[in-house]
Design a protein around this motif. Structure first.
Motif, PDB file in Angstrom:
ATOM      1  N   UNK A 191     -33.306-105.652   2.141  1.00 31.99           N
ATOM      2  CA  UNK A 191     -34.459-105.195   1.378  1.00 31.99           C
ATOM      3  C   UNK A 191     -34.601-105.989   0.095  1.00 31.99           C
ATOM      4  N   UNK A 192     -35.810-105.931  -0.475  1.00 32.90           N
ATOM      5  CA  UNK A 192     -36.124-106.691  -1.682  1.00 32.90           C
ATOM      6  C   UNK A 192     -35.147-106.372  -2.816  1.00 32.90           C
ATOM      7  N   UNK A 193     -34.764-105.108  -2.955  1.00 37.56           N
ATOM      8  CA  UNK A 193     -33.860-104.743  -4.043  1.00 37.56           C
ATOM      9  C   UNK A 193     -32.508-105.449  -3.913  1.00 37.56           C
ATOM     10  N   UNK A 194     -32.032-105.603  -2.674  1.00 36.12           N
ATOM     11  CA  UNK A 194     -30.751-106.280  -2.453  1.00 36.12           C
ATOM     12  C   UNK A 194     -30.849-107.765  -2.775  1.00 36.12           C
ATOM     13  N   UNK A 195     -31.994-108.355  -2.443  1.00 39.50           N
ATOM     14  CA  UNK A 195     -32.177-109.785  -2.720  1.00 39.50           C
ATOM     15  C   UNK A 195     -32.279-110.040  -4.215  1.00 39.50           C
TER      16      UNK A 195
ATOM     17  N   UNK B 280     -33.130-102.135  -8.376  1.00 43.30           N
ATOM     18  CA  UNK B 280     -31.973-102.625  -7.618  1.00 43.30           C
ATOM     19  C   UNK B 280     -31.349-101.536  -6.737  1.00 43.30           C
ATOM     20  N   UNK B 281     -31.452-100.298  -7.146  1.00 45.21           N
ATOM     21  CA  UNK B 281     -30.951 -99.196  -6.321  1.00 45.21           C
ATOM     22  C   UNK B 281     -31.906 -98.882  -5.168  1.00 45.21           C
ATOM     23  N   UNK B 282     -33.129 -99.383  -5.263  1.00 47.48           N
ATOM     24  CA  UNK B 282     -34.119 -99.129  -4.230  1.00 47.48           C
ATOM     25  C   UNK B 282     -34.856 -97.812  -4.405  1.00 47.48           C
ATOM     26  N   UNK B 283     -34.698 -97.196  -5.573  1.00 37.53           N
ATOM     27  CA  UNK B 283     -35.370 -95.922  -5.814  1.00 37.53           C
ATOM     28  C   UNK B 283     -36.718 -96.102  -6.502  1.00 37.53           C
ATOM     29  N   UNK B 284     -37.016 -97.311  -6.928  1.00 35.85           N
ATOM     30  CA  UNK B 284     -38.309 -97.615  -7.538  1.00 35.85           C
ATOM     31  C   UNK B 284     -38.835 -98.887  -6.898  1.00 35.85           C
ATOM     32  N   UNK B 285     -40.029 -98.831  -6.299  1.00 35.79           N
ATOM     33  CA  UNK B 285     -40.569-100.030  -5.661  1.00 35.79           C
ATOM     34  C   UNK B 285     -40.927-101.097  -6.696  1.00 35.79           C
ATOM     35  N   UNK B 286     -40.866-102.338  -6.266  1.00 37.39           N
ATOM     36  CA  UNK B 286     -41.278-103.445  -7.120  1.00 37.39           C
ATOM     37  C   UNK B 286     -42.796-103.522  -7.029  1.00 37.39           C
ATOM     38  N   UNK B 287     -43.444-103.522  -8.170  1.00 45.22           N
ATOM     39  CA  UNK B 287     -44.908-103.597  -8.184  1.00 45.22           C
ATOM     40  C   UNK B 287     -45.352-105.013  -7.853  1.00 45.22           C
ATOM     41  N   UNK B 288     -46.550-105.105  -7.285  1.00 50.66           N
ATOM     42  CA  UNK B 288     -47.067-106.401  -6.839  1.00 50.66           C
ATOM     43  C   UNK B 288     -46.998-107.467  -7.939  1.00 50.66           C
TER      44      UNK B 288
END
Length: 110
Positions: free
Chosen positions: A4-8, A38-46
């Protein structure tokens, strides 16, 4: 296992030797927000994706898990062009040099 993006983001940040706080500072967000990303609890905004990719010097495609190659597209294209040039014969290099010289003269006239 799905990446997932957070892991990358975390992986690339760690490769740079940066703390979450340092990356957050560079992209101008609160460090607690960076932690949640980074924890994946908040999405990265565009609007953050391109900024994070630029700061980490990776492609957005890599962050979005569309490729496993983190190389930014510009650098990949540059590398390919250099590789192609190295494989040319001396005559081909000379010809391209003359074409480039002509191109620059025409460009300077405009």
């Amino acid at each position: 296992m799905s990446v997932h993006i957070n892991e990358r983001i975390k992986k690339q940040r760690e490769l740079k030797g940066w703390s979450q706080r340092e990356l957050a500072r560079r992209i101008n967000i609160n460090s607690s927000v960076m932690n949640r990303i980074e924890l994946g609890t908040r999405p990265v905004e565009d609007h953050e994706i391109k900024l994070i990719a630029n700061i980490l010097e990776v492609s957005t495609d890599y962050l979005l898990c569309e490729t496993d190659d983190p190389t930014p597209r510009e650098k990949a294209n540059e590398s390919t062009a250099c590789h192609e040039f190295q494989n040319l014969t001396e005559n081909e290099k000379e010809y391209l040099g003359l074409q480039l010289e002509l191109f620059r003269k025409i460009k300077d006239q405009n």
